[in-house]
Design a protein around this motif. Structure first.
Motif, PDB file in Angstrom:
ATOM      1  N   PRO A 232     -19.379 -16.175  -5.677  1.00  9.09           N
ATOM      2  CA  PRO A 232     -18.626 -15.533  -4.604  1.00  9.09           C
ATOM      3  C   PRO A 232     -19.581 -15.157  -3.472  1.00  9.09           C
ATOM      4  N   PRO A 233     -19.142 -15.275  -2.237  1.00  2.45           N
ATOM      5  CA  PRO A 233     -20.050 -14.994  -1.122  1.00  2.45           C
ATOM      6  C   PRO A 233     -20.461 -13.527  -1.057  1.00  2.45           C
ATOM      7  N   LEU A 234     -21.643 -13.338  -0.529  1.00  4.47           N
ATOM      8  CA  LEU A 234     -22.163 -11.984  -0.343  1.00  4.47           C
ATOM      9  C   LEU A 234     -21.395 -11.316   0.802  1.00  4.47           C
ATOM     10  N   ASN A 235     -21.120 -10.039   0.660  1.00 11.21           N
ATOM     11  CA  ASN A 235     -20.385  -9.315   1.685  1.00 11.21           C
ATOM     12  C   ASN A 235     -21.366  -8.528   2.558  1.00 11.21           C
ATOM     13  N   PRO A 236     -21.664  -9.042   3.753  1.00 13.47           N
ATOM     14  CA  PRO A 236     -22.685  -8.380   4.581  1.00 13.47           C
ATOM     15  C   PRO A 236     -22.273  -6.983   5.039  1.00 13.47           C
ATOM     16  N   LEU A 237     -20.975  -6.754   5.141  1.00 13.22           N
ATOM     17  CA  LEU A 237     -20.530  -5.466   5.674  1.00 13.22           C
ATOM     18  C   LEU A 237     -20.731  -4.334   4.677  1.00 13.22           C
ATOM     19  N   THR A 238     -20.344  -4.577   3.407  1.00 12.83           N
ATOM     20  CA  THR A 238     -20.505  -3.490   2.426  1.00 12.83           C
ATOM     21  C   THR A 238     -21.985  -3.195   2.223  1.00 12.83           C
ATOM     22  N   ILE A 239     -22.787  -4.256   2.243  1.00 13.75           N
ATOM     23  CA  ILE A 239     -24.221  -4.032   2.056  1.00 13.75           C
ATOM     24  C   ILE A 239     -24.782  -3.218   3.206  1.00 13.75           C
ATOM     25  N   THR A 240     -24.461  -3.618   4.427  1.00 10.74           N
ATOM     26  CA  THR A 240     -24.998  -2.899   5.588  1.00 10.74           C
ATOM     27  C   THR A 240     -24.508  -1.457   5.597  1.00 10.74           C
ATOM     28  N   LEU A 241     -23.222  -1.279   5.285  1.00  3.58           N
ATOM     29  CA  LEU A 241     -22.677   0.086   5.263  1.00  3.58           C
ATOM     30  C   LEU A 241     -23.333   0.935   4.171  1.00  3.58           C
TER      31      LEU A 241
ATOM     32  N   ASP B 126     -33.780   1.278  18.203  1.00  2.00           N
ATOM     33  CA  ASP B 126     -32.784   1.082  19.252  1.00  2.00           C
ATOM     34  C   ASP B 126     -32.772  -0.381  19.704  1.00  2.00           C
ATOM     35  N   MET B 127     -31.840  -1.146  19.183  1.00  2.00           N
ATOM     36  CA  MET B 127     -31.736  -2.567  19.540  1.00  2.00           C
ATOM     37  C   MET B 127     -30.383  -3.123  19.125  1.00  2.00           C
ATOM     38  N   VAL B 128     -30.051  -4.275  19.679  1.00  2.00           N
ATOM     39  CA  VAL B 128     -28.810  -4.958  19.296  1.00  2.00           C
ATOM     40  C   VAL B 128     -29.167  -6.053  18.301  1.00  2.00           C
ATOM     41  N   VAL B 129     -28.430  -6.114  17.202  1.00  2.00           N
ATOM     42  CA  VAL B 129     -28.665  -7.179  16.221  1.00  2.00           C
ATOM     43  C   VAL B 129     -27.396  -8.010  16.104  1.00  2.00           C
ATOM     44  N   LEU B 130     -27.478  -9.245  16.567  1.00  2.00           N
ATOM     45  CA  LEU B 130     -26.322 -10.138  16.508  1.00  2.00           C
ATOM     46  C   LEU B 130     -26.519 -11.112  15.360  1.00  2.00           C
ATOM     47  N   ILE B 131     -25.581 -11.066  14.395  1.00  2.00           N
ATOM     48  CA  ILE B 131     -25.657 -12.011  13.285  1.00  2.00           C
ATOM     49  C   ILE B 131     -24.673 -13.137  13.565  1.00  2.00           C
ATOM     50  N   PHE B 132     -25.197 -14.306  13.746  1.00  2.00           N
ATOM     51  CA  PHE B 132     -24.356 -15.491  13.945  1.00  2.00           C
ATOM     52  C   PHE B 132     -24.034 -16.025  12.560  1.00  2.00           C
ATOM     53  N   ASP B 133     -22.886 -15.578  12.004  1.00  2.00           N
ATOM     54  CA  ASP B 133     -22.567 -15.927  10.614  1.00  2.00           C
ATOM     55  C   ASP B 133     -21.566 -17.078  10.590  1.00  2.00           C
ATOM     56  N   ASN B 134     -22.070 -18.265  10.219  1.00  2.00           N
ATOM     57  CA  ASN B 134     -21.169 -19.415  10.120  1.00  2.00           C
ATOM     58  C   ASN B 134     -21.047 -19.905   8.679  1.00  2.00           C
ATOM     59  N   GLY B 135     -21.587 -19.113   7.748  1.00  2.00           N
ATOM     60  CA  GLY B 135     -21.404 -19.438   6.335  1.00  2.00           C
ATOM     61  C   GLY B 135     -22.086 -20.717   5.897  1.00  2.00           C
TER      62      GLY B 135
ATOM     63  N   GLN C  28     -26.656 -26.653   3.966  1.00  2.00           N
ATOM     64  CA  GLN C  28     -26.936 -26.104   2.633  1.00  2.00           C
ATOM     65  C   GLN C  28     -26.152 -24.792   2.463  1.00  2.00           C
ATOM     66  N   THR C  29     -25.923 -24.416   1.218  1.00  2.00           N
ATOM     67  CA  THR C  29     -25.173 -23.197   0.919  1.00  2.00           C
ATOM     68  C   THR C  29     -25.922 -21.982   1.453  1.00  2.00           C
ATOM     69  N   SER C  30     -25.219 -21.093   2.126  1.00  4.42           N
ATOM     70  CA  SER C  30     -25.827 -19.837   2.581  1.00  4.42           C
ATOM     71  C   SER C  30     -25.233 -18.696   1.753  1.00  4.42           C
ATOM     72  N   PRO C  31     -25.771 -17.498   1.882  1.00  5.82           N
ATOM     73  CA  PRO C  31     -25.214 -16.386   1.089  1.00  5.82           C
ATOM     74  C   PRO C  31     -23.746 -16.122   1.376  1.00  5.82           C
ATOM     75  N   THR C  32     -23.256 -16.499   2.573  1.00  6.74           N
ATOM     76  CA  THR C  32     -21.856 -16.205   2.886  1.00  6.74           C
ATOM     77  C   THR C  32     -20.952 -17.435   2.788  1.00  6.74           C
ATOM     78  N   THR C  33     -21.481 -18.542   2.266  1.00  7.55           N
ATOM     79  CA  THR C  33     -20.636 -19.723   2.058  1.00  7.55           C
ATOM     80  C   THR C  33     -19.520 -19.374   1.061  1.00  7.55           C
ATOM     81  N   PRO C  34     -18.264 -19.673   1.423  1.00  7.20           N
ATOM     82  CA  PRO C  34     -17.162 -19.330   0.498  1.00  7.20           C
ATOM     83  C   PRO C  34     -17.304 -20.060  -0.840  1.00  7.20           C
TER      84      PRO C  34
END
Lengths: 635, 317
Positions: free
Chosen positions: B164-173, B126-135, B143-149
């Motif tokens: 191609p950037p990683l899709n965090p939503l499909t992975i999490t789902l 039970d917690m809130v997880v905030l992902i600050f995704d700026n790519g 430096q290139t991150s997994p979500t860099t376009p």
């Protein structure tokens, strides 16, 4: 070393010796292919012997694979039980009697120097009539070779006898062998049957009965066919003194609970995991929780999170796991979070010898972190200490607001030994989480300038709010990159070790306080080294032994103790160069790990002897090494 | 109560917390950084829920995002790179009374901490997880991150990111036992507020991917969506994120989506043309690991002694 007398008789079946032979001690091995239950047989035998008042030490012979090829020397799996009429502290030298389910596994034991001329071998004989010619030939060749080497081999139809009771003798032969041993060593049958019932308690009455039947058959077979009768009297004169018998890993698990720790966060790694298995079995009864994390880093992170939130946690691992946890240990040092890390050492580097003993994590435990990361490192010498040192570790962690690494090893982990039952007291438990308000004038790192010690606020304590960080920080836990803060806070963390050192007494020397040679050791080798030293002293040698339990900080008074001996050397299970080897001279020589520490600490020219054979040190071997050193020294 | 009618509803706060009670140190993020908006929103959600500052813990890893605990006036744990989630899980494990927040970034969570991401979502504590995704990796400077376009120029891929950037939503789902997945841009404060508030109220891991502007190192990461809001698809539903008509008007494209419809959530998450905004998935019945890990907290010392002696009896000679 004790040797049974009268074992020259060739065949048991044709008559060994009818009169029981009284012995001070005997070493028994049971070896088989993996999965044939030799270890269960030996553990049960050791446990019964302990309950009958013998001194006992057991050590497992473990192949690194779950199912190595059958009938291969590499696949030798089994157990050694050393029992005696005195307190046993180590595995001893060569075995006196071995039960073997096939002849190939004996080769690896012979190569390890586990047997001597006169060792009795009770060998499964079904291979003599195997349908495959190669097997029949290999068997005949081996038996011939063994006899030529002086082993007294008795070929016994163990499987044939088991087949009278079970269709799968592979699963039952171990209990048959236990019956044989119980008869040979006159073990208390009722205790044996009760122990078997306990061992198989989870599998139901049917399985218990089947195993007890096999045990009884083994007893009956030995009574009729085997005429060895060995008697190892008990040493415990006062049987009313409460005693328990556990492995080192079980002792660690008991220590976690006796320390009142509520959380073990771990990732599976040999040879540490069985400690967590034991914790998992009983932890919920004391309200604890075991977390199997997704990896070693997550395991320690989870533990640090729990410790930060007020419940000092424990993570149990082995050397490779500690390597992965290193960065997090640094965070615990930097942010001063109490934490207990148990490192059940195994052979390295890399995957190394996962199931075998080594003492090679000492320097990495003390120094293996980026930056200066002072922490407490202690090592258990006995199985009993595996229990008490976890309790000690938890207390030190909280008192000194630091991670504590407790080093044990594969020898202690799988060894089984009786020791006094601890009288657990409430004050051993960790105090409940403080929920009172924090004095807002006291910063979260209120370092005492003398000791570096400070109390810590726990989440939930009003006015104590602070942000723990791995960055350089001030007393208020504010990030600070300035030179003075970094220098001063390093001092404060380092000073805690000095403060701890001031509370320690110089270690006691085993033997005389002065002499020709002082041997120094740490960890599980204590029993074997002391046995060798005692033997040498009986021979009139002026040699003593010093055992170290605190490695960081190192115990006080060492330089003074060393000054009373002509020479000082360490004996350890880790790699060091041998001066006889090519290119190795005083300049190139790499020393054993404790020797490096002691040389740096005391400026004494500490010598060393260390090997990495993957098995525990044996008293006979140490005796020989030290005798040679003394000879050289005196010439 | 003295002179008051019993049916008068009068809430008396023994301690009332203002935004100031949740303020920490002065934020050192760059001007125009999306993190500032998220920080204000966290303060507001905490204030509106009147969370006890001493009972809240903000946990982070390393990166720009992970400075979050320093700027919140509660307890905080600024850990190591990639390890925010297992640290936070540990905090919660034996202290279910603590309100736990995690701040992490695309490098911290999706790259070095990727293993923990998968397992923490499955633990569903039970917690809130905030992902600050700026790519982008900001703190270490572009430096290139997994979500860099794909094609974006960085200091490690000056000619453009290869993959191609990683899709965090499909992975999490796709992770078993996932219970709450939302996506929101940092530049819409009311929607950000409602999304974080919903994640906070959710019992389980409230996973919120925030599209976060980094004006210094990845200004182009969010720009297409800022300039062309029709490239975003606002998810609406009575069980979704509550929003007033003013917020809806800012998004030309809407879709009614039941957040308990996992298959549709996955289809929306996979959409490469329109970025879904709002609550993608919600499962109130997913197992919560701290329900297990916190068992036995009320065990008394007497009970412990009894259990320990029983454990020792088993080994007694």
């Amino acid at each position: 070393m004790a040797t049974p007398t009268g074992t020259e008789t060739a065949s048991v079946i044709e008559g060994g010796f009818k009169q029981p032979v009284q012995l001070d001690e005997h070493i028994i091995e049971i070896v088989s292919d993996s999965g044939e239950g030799a270890q269960k047989c030996g553990q049960t035998f050791g446990s019964i012997s302990g309950k009958m008042g013998n001194g006992v030490w057991t050590v497992e012979i473990i192949p690194a694979e779950i199912q190595p090829p059958a009938r291969s020397p590499a696949g030798a799996s089994g157990i050694r039980i050393r029992l005696g009429c005195r307190y046993m502290t180590n595995m001893g030298d060569e075995a006196d009697l071995a039960v073997a389910f096939n002849e190939q596994v004996l080769y690896s034991r012979i190569a390890n120097g586990a047997y001597k001329e006169g060792t009795i071998v009770l060998l499964e004989n079904k291979w003599a009539t195997d349908p495959q010619e190669e097997i029949r030939e290999a068997y005949a060749t081996a038996v011939g070779e063994f006899r030529n080497n002086g082993l007294i081999v008795h070929e016994l139809p163990m499987e044939e006898e088991c087949l009278k009771l079970t269709s799968n003798p592979r699963k039952g032969k171990n209990m048959f062998a236990l019956g044989m041993l119980a008869q040979i060593y006159a073990r208390d049958v009722d205790k044996c049957l009760a122990e078997i019932a306990q061992t198989f308690s989870r599998k139901g009455d049917k399985v218990i009965q089947a195993n007890q039947d096999l045990f009884n058959a083994g007893c009956a077979f030995a009574a009729e066919q085997i005429e060895y009768h060995f008697r190892v009297p008990p040493y415990t004169t006062d049987m009313s003194k409460p005693t328990i018998i556990t492995s080192g890993n079980q002792a660690v698990g008991l220590g976690v609970m006796a320390a009142g720790m509520e959380l073990v966060s771990m990732y599976p790694i040999t040879p540490a995991t069985s400690a967590s298995h034991y914790v998992a079995e009983v932890f919920q009864n004391v309200g604890g929780f075991i977390h199997q994390a997704e990896d070693e880093i997550a395991a320690i992170s989870f533990a640090i999170g729990a410790s930060y939130a007020g419940k000092t946690a424990c993570t149990i691992t082995s050397g490779p796991g500690v390597a992965l946890k290193t960065e997090m240990i640094g965070l615990a040092v930097m942010a001063e979070i109490p934490l207990v890390i148990v490192d059940v050492q195994r052979g390295g580097p890399a995957t190394g010898l996962p199931t075998k003993v080594e003492q090679a994590d000492l320097l990495s435990a003390i120094y293996g972190a980026p930056g200066d990361a002072p922490k407490v490192v202690i090592a258990a010498a006995t199985i009993e200490e595996c229990l008490h040192f976890v309790i000690l570790a938890r207390k030190l962690a909280e008192a000194f607001r630091t991670p504590v690494i407790l080093l044990t090893d594969a020898n202690l982990a799988t060894g089984v030994q009786p020791y006094p039952r601890p009288q657990i007291k409430e004050e051993w438990f960790t105090a409940p989480v403080d929920r009172s308000a924090w004095d807002e004038h006291v910063p979260p790192y209120d370092w005492d300038p003398e000791t570096g010690l400070s109390p810590r606020p726990i989440p939930g304590q009003r006015n104590g709010e602070y942000v723990l960080t791995g960055l350089s920080h001030t007393r208020r836990s504010k990030v600070a990159y300035d030179s003075d803060t970094n220098q001063v806070t390093h001092k404060m963390r380092s000073r805690k070790l000095a403060a701890l050192l001031k509370t320690l007494k110089p270690p006691k020397v085993h033997g005389d306080d002065e002499g020709d040679l002082l041997v120094v050791g740490w960890g599980s080798t204590m029993g074997a080294i002391e046995e060798a030293i005692d033997h040498l002293r009986e021979d009139g040698k002026r040699v003593s032994y010093l055992h170290l339990r605190f490695l960081s900080p190192l115990e006080p008074g060492l330089k003074e103790i060393f000054s009373r001996f002509k020479k000082v050397m360490t004996v350890e299970i880790n790699y060091s160069d041998d001066l006889k080897d090519p290119l190795i001279d005083e300049e190139s020589r790499r020393y054993a790990q404790l020797a490096i520490l002691l040389r740096a600490k005391t400026l004494v020219d500490v010598d060393c002897w260390s090997v990495v054979y993957g098995h525990p040190l044996q008293p006979g071997m140490i005796y020989k090494v030290i005798s040679d050193r003394l000879k050289k020294q005196n010439n | 109560m003295f002179g008051l009618k019993a049916d008068w509803s009068l809430e008396v706060f023994e301690r009332y917390f203002t935004l100031g009670n949740y303020a920490g140190g002065e934020a050192r993020w760059c001007p125009g950084c999306g993190d500032l908006g998220v920080l204000n929103t966290v303060h507001r959600v905490m204030r509106d829920a009147q969370m006890l500052p001493e009972k809240s813990v903000v946990v982070s890893g390393i990166g720009c995002s992970s400075r979050l605990p320093h700027y919140v006036g509660t307890y905080g744990l600024h850990g190591l790179h990639g390890r925010a989630l297992p640290l936070a899980n540990g905090v919660k494990s034996r202290r279910p009374d603590l309100d736990v927040w995690v701040g992490t970034g695309d490098g911290d969570c999706f790259s070095i901490g990727a293993g923990h991401w998968i397992h923490a979502v499955r633990y569903n504590m039970d917690m809130v997880v905030l992902i600050f995704d700026n790519g982008i990796y900001g703190l270490t400077k572009k430096q290139t991150s997994p979500t860099t376009p794909i094609g974006a120029s960085t200091n490690t891929h000056p000619t453009g990111a290869f993959l191609p950037p990683l899709n965090p939503l499909t992975i999490t789902l796709g992770i078993t036992n996932v219970s709450f997945v939302a996506q929101v841009p940092d530049w819409n404060p009311p929607l950000l507020y409602e999304t974080i508030k919903a994640a906070h109220q959710h019992k389980g891991t409230g996973f919120v991917r925030i599209l976060q502007r980094c004006p210094v190192f990845s200004p182009d990461f969010c720009k297409p969506y800022q300039e062309n809001p029709e490239q975003m698809l606002l998810l609406t539903h009575e069980n979704g994120i509550p929003m007033d008509p003013g917020v809806k008007r800012l998004f030309p494209e809407h879709q009614e989506h039941d957040p308990q419809n996992w298959v549709e959530a996955m289809e929306l998450a996979r959409d490469q043309v329109k970025l879904p905004v709002g609550l993608l998935y919600y499962d109130p019945d997913a197992a919560v690991y701290n329900d297990q890990s916190a068992q036995g907290l009320d065990t008394t010392n007497e009970e412990k002694l009894t259990a320990l002696n029983a454990a020792l009896d088993r080994f007694a000679i």
